[in-house]
Design a protein around this motif. Structure first.
Motif, PDB file in Angstrom:
ATOM      1  N   SER A  45       6.605  34.819  26.147  1.00  0.00           N
ATOM      2  CA  SER A  45       7.092  35.078  24.796  1.00  0.00           C
ATOM      3  C   SER A  45       8.470  35.730  24.853  1.00  0.00           C
ATOM      4  O   SER A  45       8.716  36.590  25.704  1.00  0.00           O
ATOM      5  N   LEU A  92       6.924  29.532  28.643  1.00  0.00           N
ATOM      6  CA  LEU A  92       7.241  30.063  27.316  1.00  0.00           C
ATOM      7  C   LEU A  92       6.390  29.393  26.243  1.00  0.00           C
ATOM      8  O   LEU A  92       6.403  28.175  26.091  1.00  0.00           O
ATOM      9  N   GLU A  93       5.660  30.211  25.470  1.00  0.00           N
ATOM     10  CA  GLU A  93       4.788  29.712  24.418  1.00  0.00           C
ATOM     11  C   GLU A  93       5.272  30.105  23.021  1.00  0.00           C
ATOM     12  O   GLU A  93       5.031  29.382  22.055  1.00  0.00           O
ATOM     13  N   LYS A  94       5.924  31.260  22.920  1.00  0.00           N
ATOM     14  CA  LYS A  94       6.316  31.785  21.610  1.00  0.00           C
ATOM     15  C   LYS A  94       7.778  32.202  21.620  1.00  0.00           C
ATOM     16  O   LYS A  94       8.229  32.884  22.529  1.00  0.00           O
ATOM     17  N   LEU A  95       8.501  31.775  20.574  1.00  0.00           N
ATOM     18  CA  LEU A  95       9.929  32.083  20.483  1.00  0.00           C
ATOM     19  C   LEU A  95      10.281  32.479  19.054  1.00  0.00           C
ATOM     20  O   LEU A  95      10.034  31.717  18.117  1.00  0.00           O
ATOM     21  N   PHE A 123      16.788  25.417  24.974  1.00  0.00           N
ATOM     22  CA  PHE A 123      15.371  25.639  25.311  1.00  0.00           C
ATOM     23  C   PHE A 123      14.773  24.336  25.835  1.00  0.00           C
ATOM     24  O   PHE A 123      13.615  24.021  25.579  1.00  0.00           O
ATOM     25  N   CYS A 176      10.947  23.589  27.720  1.00  0.00           N
ATOM     26  CA  CYS A 176      10.000  24.707  27.611  1.00  0.00           C
ATOM     27  C   CYS A 176       8.686  24.065  27.180  1.00  0.00           C
ATOM     28  O   CYS A 176       8.298  24.112  26.009  1.00  0.00           O
ATOM     29  N   LEU A 231       5.910  25.492  24.817  1.00  0.00           N
ATOM     30  CA  LEU A 231       6.328  26.121  23.563  1.00  0.00           C
ATOM     31  C   LEU A 231       5.513  25.561  22.389  1.00  0.00           C
ATOM     32  O   LEU A 231       5.605  24.386  22.057  1.00  0.00           O
ATOM     33  N   LYS A 232       4.717  26.437  21.763  1.00  0.00           N
ATOM     34  CA  LYS A 232       3.872  26.006  20.655  1.00  0.00           C
ATOM     35  C   LYS A 232       4.104  26.782  19.369  1.00  0.00           C
ATOM     36  O   LYS A 232       3.577  26.420  18.315  1.00  0.00           O
ATOM     37  N   LEU A 239       7.386  28.506  17.127  1.00  0.00           N
ATOM     38  CA  LEU A 239       8.835  28.650  17.030  1.00  0.00           C
ATOM     39  C   LEU A 239       9.229  29.089  15.628  1.00  0.00           C
ATOM     40  O   LEU A 239       8.804  28.493  14.636  1.00  0.00           O
ATOM     41  N   PHE A 281      15.251  21.684  21.858  1.00  0.00           N
ATOM     42  CA  PHE A 281      13.838  22.000  22.110  1.00  0.00           C
ATOM     43  C   PHE A 281      13.119  20.779  22.688  1.00  0.00           C
ATOM     44  O   PHE A 281      11.953  20.535  22.404  1.00  0.00           O
ATOM     45  N   ASN A 338       8.100  19.922  24.032  1.00  0.00           N
ATOM     46  CA  ASN A 338       7.420  21.070  23.443  1.00  0.00           C
ATOM     47  C   ASN A 338       6.036  20.636  23.003  1.00  0.00           C
ATOM     48  O   ASN A 338       5.716  19.446  23.023  1.00  0.00           O
TER      49      ASN A 338
END
Length: 307
Positions: free
Chosen positions: A109, A130-133, A147, A150, A153-154, A156, A170, A173
């Motif tokens: 994160s 990375l899961e949270k941004l 990004f 990533c 990444l779920k 954003l 992105f 993702n």
């Protein structure tokens, strides 16, 4: 050349007498990571306003599949030179300085402070866990491939006020939801393209968007897109979406536009013939004194012959 210094394990470059850019994060960071607001150098405090280098960056590599030893395979790197992406041969892979942590597998994160205005090209490319941004509203610039890949990444949150989501920003993702701010005008090529994403099924494009680039939303389970604009007001690349996606133009006020099929139906109905009893019409004309009974017979005979 910009002055570079280390503070608490992070590397910074001085932009001016008040601001610095973060160019390298400490190798010890993991889990939920808070990007620092400030950094000290020579007893002076600077504000962190940028993340990532401003040099040429590279984020993608492929190998010759026919080579028996991966370590000896020829390497192709896609590089951004400030104007366009180009594939360049490299003998061996060396992560560029543009990424803060090439292929980091421990950060899940990222919390970016409201002092940051720019996230440069490839800054967080290949941040594989990375899961949270969360991007604060202070961010007004995101670089190409910032990004990229990533792949986990779920979640954003994009900044309100950003006007452009650039190429490959992105790319790859697994976002289940995506809210595009009403300030965005341009969505670049392959910005959200992902062969791994099976969760995003519906998408809303705000009225501010004027251009959607090639492959921007190539997502295999995306079924429907609501565009809050009129047809012709948004420039959409031919392959921005998969061909199976249904696009609904809702107008700037959210009023659905009539489809071509309904328009054609209405036109067809307006041209449909009206049933008229010719004999009754002629009798009415005779009664009015316009034609005689003899002329009535001639008219009926001709009408019958005409079919």
């Amino acid at each position: 050349m910009a002055t570079e210094f280390n503070h608490n394990g992070n590397v910074y470059e001085i932009i001016n007498d008040k601001e610095v850019r973060l160019t390298k994060l400490s190798n010890s960071v993991s889990g939920e990571v808070y990007i620092p607001k400030y950094a000290r150098y020579n007893d002076k405090q600077y504000i962190v306003t940028e993340i990532g280098c401003v040099e040429k960056c590279s984020y993608y590599r492929t190998y010759d599949k026919n080579a028996s030893d991966r370590r000896k395979k020829p390497l192709i790197v896609t590089e951004w030179d400030g104007t366009e992406w180009a594939s360049v041969f490299r003998g061996t892979y060396k992560p560029t300085r543009s990424s803060l942590f090439p292929e980091n597998k421990t950060i899940t994160s990222l919390i970016i402070p409201d002092t940051v205005k720019k996230i440069n090209c490839c800054a967080f490319a290949n941040c594989l866990a990375l899961e949270k941004l969360i991007l604060p509203n202070s961010v007004n610039f995101i670089g190409n491939g910032a990004f990229y890949c990533c792949r986990k990444l779920k979640e954003l949150i994009l900044p309100e006020g950003i006007s452009k989501i650039p190429s490959h920003a992105f790319y790859v993702n697994i976002l289940a939801e995506l809210t595009i701010p009403n300030s965005v005008k341009t969505i670049g090529d392959k910005s959200f393209c992902s062969g791994l994403n099976e969760s995003l099924t519906r998408l809303t494009i705000p009225s501010s968007v004027e251009e959607i680039g090639k492959g921007a939303f190539k997502l295999k389970n995306l079924k429907e897109v609501d565009i809050y604009n009129d047809p012709g007001e948004v420039m959409i690349a031919g392959d921005a979406f998969l061909s199976t996606v249904k696009i609904n133009y809702l107008g700037k006020n959210g009023v659905a536009q009539k489809s071509n099929s309904s328009d054609k139906t209405e036109k067809a109905e307006s041209k449909a013939p009206v049933s008229i009893n010719l004999d009754e019409l002629i009798k009415a004309v005779i009664a009015d004194g316009t034609i005689t009974e003899k002329e009535r017979g001639v008219i009926l005979k001709k009408a019958t012959a005409a079919g």
